[in-house]
Design a protein around this motif. Structure first.
Motif, PDB file in Angstrom:
ATOM      1  N   LYS A  14       0.776  -1.225  -0.098  1.00 57.45           N
ATOM      2  CA  LYS A  14      -0.012  -0.045   0.235  1.00 57.45           C
ATOM      3  C   LYS A  14       0.797   1.403  -0.077  1.00 57.45           C
ATOM      4  CE  LYS A  14      -4.126  -1.873   2.104  1.00 57.45           C
ATOM      5  NZ  LYS A  14      -5.250  -1.941   3.103  1.00 57.45           N
ATOM      6  N   GLU A  15       1.898   1.400   0.863  1.00 57.30           N
ATOM      7  CA  GLU A  15       2.950   2.276   0.758  1.00 57.30           C
ATOM      8  C   GLU A  15       3.373   2.742  -0.527  1.00 57.30           C
ATOM      9  OE1 GLU A  15       6.847   4.159   3.084  1.00 57.30           O
ATOM     10  OE2 GLU A  15       6.296   1.889   3.300  1.00 57.30           O
ATOM     11  N   TYR A  16       3.783   1.751  -1.302  1.00 49.97           N
ATOM     12  CA  TYR A  16       4.508   1.864  -2.518  1.00 49.97           C
ATOM     13  C   TYR A  16       3.395   2.437  -3.536  1.00 49.97           C
ATOM     14  CZ  TYR A  16       8.703  -0.722  -0.731  1.00 49.97           C
ATOM     15  OH  TYR A  16       9.650  -0.912   0.042  1.00 49.97           O
ATOM     16  N   LEU A  17       2.255   1.828  -3.479  1.00 55.07           N
ATOM     17  CA  LEU A  17       1.175   2.298  -4.378  1.00 55.07           C
ATOM     18  C   LEU A  17       0.969   3.938  -4.230  1.00 55.07           C
ATOM     19  CD1 LEU A  17      -1.181  -0.694  -4.168  1.00 55.07           C
ATOM     20  CD2 LEU A  17       0.073   0.037  -6.322  1.00 55.07           C
ATOM     21  N   GLN A  18       0.684   4.217  -2.957  1.00 59.17           N
ATOM     22  CA  GLN A  18       0.715   5.715  -2.633  1.00 59.17           C
ATOM     23  C   GLN A  18       1.735   6.549  -3.155  1.00 59.17           C
ATOM     24  OE1 GLN A  18      -2.134   7.243  -1.452  1.00 59.17           O
ATOM     25  NE2 GLN A  18      -0.932   9.004  -1.712  1.00 59.17           N
ATOM     26  N   LEU A  19       2.978   5.903  -2.915  1.00 54.38           N
ATOM     27  CA  LEU A  19       4.143   6.647  -3.522  1.00 54.38           C
ATOM     28  C   LEU A  19       3.866   6.844  -4.971  1.00 54.38           C
ATOM     29  CD1 LEU A  19       6.977   5.193  -1.297  1.00 54.38           C
ATOM     30  CD2 LEU A  19       5.960   7.532  -1.174  1.00 54.38           C
ATOM     31  N   LEU A  20       3.663   6.063  -5.787  1.00 49.08           N
ATOM     32  CA  LEU A  20       3.503   6.067  -7.139  1.00 49.08           C
ATOM     33  C   LEU A  20       2.408   7.070  -7.309  1.00 49.08           C
ATOM     34  CD1 LEU A  20       3.216   2.417  -8.524  1.00 49.08           C
ATOM     35  CD2 LEU A  20       4.911   4.173  -9.104  1.00 49.08           C
ATOM     36  N   ARG A  21       1.330   6.897  -6.841  1.00 46.81           N
ATOM     37  CA  ARG A  21       0.271   8.012  -6.991  1.00 46.81           C
ATOM     38  C   ARG A  21       0.675   9.441  -6.656  1.00 46.81           C
ATOM     39  NH1 ARG A  21      -3.422   3.751  -4.927  1.00 46.81           N
ATOM     40  NH2 ARG A  21      -2.860   4.540  -2.801  1.00 46.81           N
ATOM     41  N   SER A  22       1.499   9.631  -5.495  1.00 50.24           N
ATOM     42  CA  SER A  22       2.094  10.993  -5.196  1.00 50.24           C
ATOM     43  C   SER A  22       3.097  11.315  -6.389  1.00 50.24           C
ATOM     44  CB  SER A  22       2.685  10.737  -4.040  1.00 50.24           C
ATOM     45  OG  SER A  22       1.765  10.501  -2.913  1.00 50.24           O
ATOM     46  N   HIS A  23       3.885  10.463  -6.916  1.00 49.72           N
ATOM     47  CA  HIS A  23       4.795  10.866  -7.966  1.00 49.72           C
ATOM     48  C   HIS A  23       3.932  11.207  -9.233  1.00 49.72           C
ATOM     49  CE1 HIS A  23       8.679  10.241 -10.355  1.00 49.72           C
ATOM     50  NE2 HIS A  23       8.764  11.318  -9.951  1.00 49.72           N
ATOM     51  N   GLU A  24       2.925  10.388  -9.518  1.00 49.83           N
ATOM     52  CA  GLU A  24       2.254  10.760 -10.888  1.00 49.83           C
ATOM     53  C   GLU A  24       1.573  12.016 -10.699  1.00 49.83           C
ATOM     54  OE1 GLU A  24      -1.293   8.658 -13.661  1.00 49.83           O
ATOM     55  OE2 GLU A  24      -0.947   8.160 -11.452  1.00 49.83           O
ATOM     56  N   GLN A  25       1.023  12.536  -9.548  1.00 45.51           N
ATOM     57  CA  GLN A  25       0.376  13.871  -9.313  1.00 45.51           C
ATOM     58  C   GLN A  25       1.512  14.975  -9.548  1.00 45.51           C
ATOM     59  OE1 GLN A  25      -1.158  13.759  -5.290  1.00 45.51           O
ATOM     60  NE2 GLN A  25      -3.252  12.181  -6.003  1.00 45.51           N
ATOM     61  N   ARG A  26       2.642  14.663  -8.972  1.00 41.79           N
ATOM     62  CA  ARG A  26       3.788  15.560  -9.053  1.00 41.79           C
ATOM     63  C   ARG A  26       4.241  15.973 -10.856  1.00 41.79           C
ATOM     64  NH1 ARG A  26       8.537  17.462  -6.661  1.00 41.79           N
ATOM     65  NH2 ARG A  26       7.320  17.851  -4.787  1.00 41.79           N
ATOM     66  N   LEU A  27       4.241  14.609 -11.234  1.00 43.67           N
ATOM     67  CA  LEU A  27       4.693  14.967 -12.842  1.00 43.67           C
ATOM     68  C   LEU A  27       3.524  15.599 -13.704  1.00 43.67           C
ATOM     69  CD1 LEU A  27       6.110  11.087 -13.242  1.00 43.67           C
ATOM     70  CD2 LEU A  27       7.227  13.450 -13.131  1.00 43.67           C
ATOM     71  N   ASN A  28       2.318  15.351 -13.317  1.00 38.19           N
ATOM     72  CA  ASN A  28       1.252  15.732 -14.169  1.00 38.19           C
ATOM     73  C   ASN A  28       1.291  17.403 -13.822  1.00 38.19           C
ATOM     74  OD1 ASN A  28      -0.580  14.147 -15.678  1.00 38.19           O
ATOM     75  ND2 ASN A  28      -0.750  13.004 -13.727  1.00 38.19           N
ATOM     76  N   ALA A  29       1.527  17.929 -12.268  1.00 37.42           N
ATOM     77  CA  ALA A  29       1.600  19.293 -11.962  1.00 37.42           C
ATOM     78  C   ALA A  29       2.837  19.880 -12.664  1.00 37.42           C
ATOM     79  CB  ALA A  29       1.746  19.118 -10.474  1.00 37.42           C
ATOM     80  N   ASP A  30       3.962  19.209 -12.783  1.00 42.37           N
ATOM     81  CA  ASP A  30       4.929  19.829 -13.613  1.00 42.37           C
ATOM     82  C   ASP A  30       4.666  20.052 -15.021  1.00 42.37           C
ATOM     83  OD1 ASP A  30       6.367  19.981 -11.106  1.00 42.37           O
ATOM     84  OD2 ASP A  30       7.401  18.196 -11.406  1.00 42.37           O
ATOM     85  N   GLY A  31       3.695  19.490 -15.540  1.00 43.05           N
ATOM     86  CA  GLY A  31       3.390  19.603 -16.962  1.00 43.05           C
ATOM     87  C   GLY A  31       4.121  18.532 -18.020  1.00 43.05           C
ATOM     88  N   MET A  32       4.456  17.527 -17.277  1.00 42.30           N
ATOM     89  CA  MET A  32       5.433  16.467 -17.984  1.00 42.30           C
ATOM     90  C   MET A  32       4.337  15.714 -19.203  1.00 42.30           C
ATOM     91  SD  MET A  32       8.263  16.241 -17.173  1.00 42.30           S
ATOM     92  CE  MET A  32       9.093  17.060 -15.782  1.00 42.30           C
ATOM     93  N   ALA A  33       4.810  15.343 -20.197  1.00 41.91           N
ATOM     94  CA  ALA A  33       4.267  14.829 -21.419  1.00 41.91           C
ATOM     95  C   ALA A  33       3.636  13.335 -21.045  1.00 41.91           C
ATOM     96  CB  ALA A  33       5.152  14.660 -22.685  1.00 41.91           C
ATOM     97  N   LYS A  34       2.569  12.978 -21.472  1.00 39.33           N
ATOM     98  CA  LYS A  34       1.960  11.633 -20.959  1.00 39.33           C
ATOM     99  C   LYS A  34       2.887  10.412 -21.220  1.00 39.33           C
ATOM    100  CE  LYS A  34      -2.280   8.577 -21.895  1.00 39.33           C
ATOM    101  NZ  LYS A  34      -3.278   8.632 -22.620  1.00 39.33           N
TER     102      LYS A  34
END
Length: 204
Positions: A14-34
């Motif tokens: 669960k902790e690792y899945l949450q880390l993945l979601r958090s990193h995905e949110q950061r990448l999206n916020a930074d405007g990274m390409a899909k």
């Protein structure tokens, strides 16, 4: 013809899945390409699954040697250096994200990501396939100080693909015991190289 997209494997913790979601949110916020986000998450997931397979189920249990060990797996042995560098770059970014957000405390795991990768080749050609396999597996044990030194030299060639001329020039100053890495300048190319110091080599 349209091919279905493969679903990237994800860790189960669960902790690792949450880390993945958090990193995905950061990448999206930074405007990274899909495509960039997809590749980043694939690398993140691959690393986290490797940690689970290694018995590491909490991110704060992870040590620098775990990061180095990730790149010593067979899956990277046949890849070109540029391909491994792409994984290293994305993993370093992920680890920095974990450090910046406080998910990892008191450890600089990002510094354990190897900086330069040499193509792993079969440098030792005077050994039979059976002898090379025995050395790699650790079933052959040295019985004296000189034998231990020679054993370590052969493992450097077999496991890391380091040239004989570079091995002969190495000194203890080239070894970073804290970060389990070895750094030297290739005699043939003049290029600085940093490689993981594998346990079966460093323990010799």
């Amino acid at each position: 013809r349209i091919y279905p997209q493969k679903t990237a494997a994800r860790p189960e913790t669960k902790e690792y899945l949450q880390l993945l979601r958090s990193h995905e949110q950061r990448l999206n916020a930074d405007g990274m390409a899909k495509a960039t986000i997809s590749f980043s998450l694939r690398v993140d997931s691959d690393f986290l699954i490797y940690l689970e397979e290694s018995g590491r189920y909490e991110i704060n249990e992870v040590e620098p040697r775990d990061v180095i060990g990730y790149f010593t797996r067979d899956k990277f042995a046949e890849r070109k250096p540029d391909g491994v560098k792409a994984y290293a770059y994305k993993l370093k970014s992920f680890l920095k994200f974990l450090e910046e957000t406080g998910a990892v405390s008191e450890k600089k795991l990002s510094l354990a990501v190897p900086k330069v990768f040499a193509k792993q080749e079969s440098i030792v050609t005077v050994l039979s396939d059976e002898a090379a396999k025995a050395l790699k597996s650790g079933s052959v044990k040295p019985d004296a100080e000189t034998a231990a030194r020679d054993h370590a030299m052969m493992l450097l060639a077999l496991r890391l693909g380091i040239r004989r001329s570079d091995i002969f020039k190495m000194t203890l100053a080239d070894i970073d015991w804290r970060n389990d890495s070895i750094s030297f300048i290739q005699q043939k190319t003049g290029i600085p190289v940093t490689l993981p110091l594998l346990p079966d080599v460093g323990d010799r």
